[in-house]
Structures are given as structure tokens and as C-alpha cells.
Design a protein around this motif. Structure first.
Motif, short mmCIF file in Angstrom:
data_model
loop_
_atom_site.label_atom_id
_atom_site.label_comp_id
_atom_site.label_asym_id
_atom_site.label_seq_id
_atom_site.Cartn_x
_atom_site.Cartn_y
_atom_site.Cartn_z
N UNK A 139 21.15 36.65 7.89
CA UNK A 139 19.81 36.05 7.92
C UNK A 139 19.85 34.57 8.28
N UNK A 140 20.74 34.22 9.22
CA UNK A 140 20.89 32.82 9.62
C UNK A 140 19.89 32.42 10.69
N UNK A 141 19.22 33.40 11.30
CA UNK A 141 18.30 33.10 12.39
C UNK A 141 18.98 33.06 13.74
N UNK A 142 20.27 33.43 13.77
CA UNK A 142 21.00 33.50 15.03
C UNK A 142 22.02 34.64 14.94
N UNK A 143 22.55 35.02 16.09
CA UNK A 143 23.50 36.13 16.18
C UNK A 143 24.87 35.59 16.55
N UNK A 144 25.86 35.83 15.67
CA UNK A 144 27.21 35.35 15.98
C UNK A 144 28.02 36.44 16.69
N UNK A 145 29.29 36.19 16.90
CA UNK A 145 30.12 37.11 17.68
C UNK A 145 30.21 38.50 17.03
N UNK A 146 30.44 38.53 15.73
CA UNK A 146 30.56 39.82 15.06
C UNK A 146 29.24 40.59 15.11
N UNK A 147 28.14 39.87 14.91
CA UNK A 147 26.82 40.52 14.93
C UNK A 147 26.47 41.00 16.33
N UNK A 148 26.84 40.23 17.36
CA UNK A 148 26.59 40.64 18.74
C UNK A 148 27.39 41.89 19.07
N UNK A 149 28.66 41.92 18.65
CA UNK A 149 29.48 43.09 18.89
C UNK A 149 28.90 44.33 18.22
N UNK A 150 28.43 44.16 17.00
CA UNK A 150 27.81 45.27 16.28
C UNK A 150 26.56 45.76 16.99
N UNK A 151 25.74 44.82 17.47
CA UNK A 151 24.51 45.18 18.17
C UNK A 151 24.82 45.98 19.44
N UNK A 152 25.74 45.49 20.24
CA UNK A 152 26.05 46.16 21.50
C UNK A 152 26.70 47.53 21.28
N UNK A 153 27.54 47.62 20.25
CA UNK A 153 28.11 48.94 19.93
C UNK A 153 27.02 49.92 19.50
N UNK A 154 26.05 49.42 18.74
CA UNK A 154 24.94 50.27 18.32
C UNK A 154 24.13 50.72 19.52
N UNK A 155 24.00 49.86 20.52
CA UNK A 155 23.28 50.21 21.74
C UNK A 155 24.08 51.17 22.62
N UNK A 156 25.37 51.36 22.30
CA UNK A 156 26.19 52.30 23.06
C UNK A 156 27.17 51.65 24.00
N UNK A 157 27.36 50.33 23.94
CA UNK A 157 28.27 49.63 24.84
C UNK A 157 29.57 49.32 24.11
N UNK A 158 30.69 49.88 24.58
CA UNK A 158 32.00 49.67 23.98
C UNK A 158 32.70 48.54 24.73
N UNK A 159 32.46 47.32 24.28
CA UNK A 159 32.94 46.14 24.99
C UNK A 159 33.98 45.39 24.16
N UNK A 160 34.90 44.75 24.84
CA UNK A 160 36.02 44.07 24.17
C UNK A 160 35.55 42.79 23.48
N UNK A 161 36.36 42.33 22.53
CA UNK A 161 36.09 41.05 21.87
C UNK A 161 36.09 39.90 22.88
N UNK A 162 36.96 40.01 23.88
CA UNK A 162 37.02 38.97 24.92
C UNK A 162 35.68 38.86 25.63
N UNK A 163 35.08 40.02 25.97
CA UNK A 163 33.79 39.97 26.66
C UNK A 163 32.69 39.48 25.72
#
Length: 220
Positions: free
Chosen positions: A129-153
Motif C-alpha cells: 500500500x505504498x502507492x507505487x509498484x516495485x520490482x517484486x510487485x510488478x513481477x507478480x502482476x505480470x505473472x498474474x496476467x500470464x507473462x513469464x518474464x525474467x527478473x532481468x526484464x
């Protein structure tokens, strides 16, 4: 050229983000010229008031600059102008196919619903609830959307859309407006890649000019 295997749903991000249902709304407003106000007591009455307040030239159409002044992030920073242009282009084409570069009230209503759906999506993935999306949260979001992307990306994506600076100069997260733009960018680029990935194995061979055309179309 290759990319990690994807299993993204065949959705259109002019619809709500994954996991959210958007009800079709029927409006009785005129599609050209200045739209009349909604009938008294209609839930859209407040939205009409916002539209009129932002429509500073009383043209019945909102420009990108006018719309940007109506949109703020949770940290009170203004929306990225590129995100606003992206949304105006999407709804200008979607509702009236007039491609004027502006939106009328009917288009604004659809866009506002789109933003509200994305806001709920953003809040779901903003785990702290920080009002922004960090790396871990972005990765979780994209995986939920169905995109299996690397930490590097994911790191590259965060640094690209961190409005406060890139790499060490930035904050290492993205605000709501840039979260929307980042997700739409991934989706549209993946759709373009799929046009060449005919067997769905995550690998393509592409001619130089075809690659240039793919990139230029994404920037159009």
C-alpha cells in the motif's frame, strides 16, 4: 529473436485488466458536437461535472493537455503525458473512430471506467500500500496476467518507467500512470511478436525491415 514463454490471455487492454469484469454501459448522449448533460439523478451527473470543469474551452471535447490536468497519481504527481496520449488514442478510436485526438463526454465516460478498473488492479498488486509498484510487485502482476518474464526484464521495465529517474537515480518503482503504460506496452509488443511466432514456441526469425515496421507501428 526469442523471449520467455508466454501464456497471456487474448484480451484487449481497452477492456479492464485481467480479473475484472466490465459491464457494458449504454449512454444516450449525442455522438458529435457538444454532448448534453446526463438526465437528472443519473450516476454520471458527477462525471459530467468533472468533464465540464476540465473542458476549459467549452468545446465539448477534451484535449490531451486538458485531460492530464484532471488526472493525478496517489503521490499527487501529474499523470505522465505519454500515458494520457495513449489512453486518448485508444478511446478516440474505440468509440467513434473519428481519431480527432480529443475525446467527448461519451468517450471520457468509457475512459474513466477504464481508469477505475486499472486503479483496482493497481491496488491489488500494491501489496505494501505504498502507492507505487516495485520490482517484486510488478513481477507478480505480470505473472498474474500470464507473462513469464525474467527478473532481468522486470528490472529493465521498472527502470524504463520509473518517472523519478533511471537505474540508481530513480526510486526503483512505478506510479499508477506508468504501471498502466508499462502493462499496455508489454501486451501490445507481445501481440506484435505473436504475429511472427506462428508456431507459438517463443522464437522468431524476422527480417530487418519487418522488425523496423513492428517497432514503428508500436510508436504510431
Amino acid at each position: 529473436m526469442s523471449y520467455n514463454q508466454y501464456n497471456s490471455p487474448q484480451q484487449n487492454y481497452q477492456q479492464p485488466p485481467p480479473g475484472y469484469q466490465q459491464q457494458q454501459q449504454q449512454h444516450g448522449y449525442v455522438n458529435e458536437g457538444q454532448a448534453p448533460p446526463p438526465p437528472g439523478g443519473n450516476p454520471s451527473q458527477q462525471l459530467w461535472g468533472w468533464f465540464k470543469a476540465v473542458d476549459t474551452d467549452n468545446s465539448g471535447q477534451l484535449t490531451v493537455d486538458e485531460l492530464q490536468r484532471a488526472l493525478i497519481n496517489g503521490d499527487w504527481s501529474p499523470f505522465n503525458i505519454e500515458t494520457v496520449r495513449l489512453m486518448v488514442a485508444m478511446f478516440d478510436k474505440e468509440l467513434l473512430t473519428d481519431q480527432t485526438g480529443t475525446i467527448n463526454f461519451q468517450e471520457f465516460s468509457g475512459l474513466w471506467k477504464y481508469i477505475e478498473d486499472w486503479k483496482r488492479c493497481f491496488q491489488q498488486f500494491d501489496a505494501d500500500a505504498s502507492g507505487s509498484i516495485d520490482r517484486n510487485e510488478m513481477g507478480n502482476a505480470l505473472r498474474t496476467f500470464g507473462y513469464n518474464l525474467s527478473d532481468k526484464f522486470i528490472n529493465l521495465l521498472i527502470n524504463k518507467f520509473d518517472k523519478y529517474g533511471h537505474w540508481a537515480a530513480g526510486k526503483g518503482d512505478v506510479t499508477f500512470d506508468n504501471f498502466v503504460q508499462a502493462c499496455v506496452t508489454v501486451k501490445t509488443l507481445t501481440d506484435s511478436f505473436r504475429q511472427y511466432d506462428t508456431d507459438g514456441d517463443g522464437w522468431i526469425q524476422i527480417k530487418y525491415e519487418d522488425f523496423l515496421e513492428l517497432v514503428v507501428r508500436q510508436r504510431a
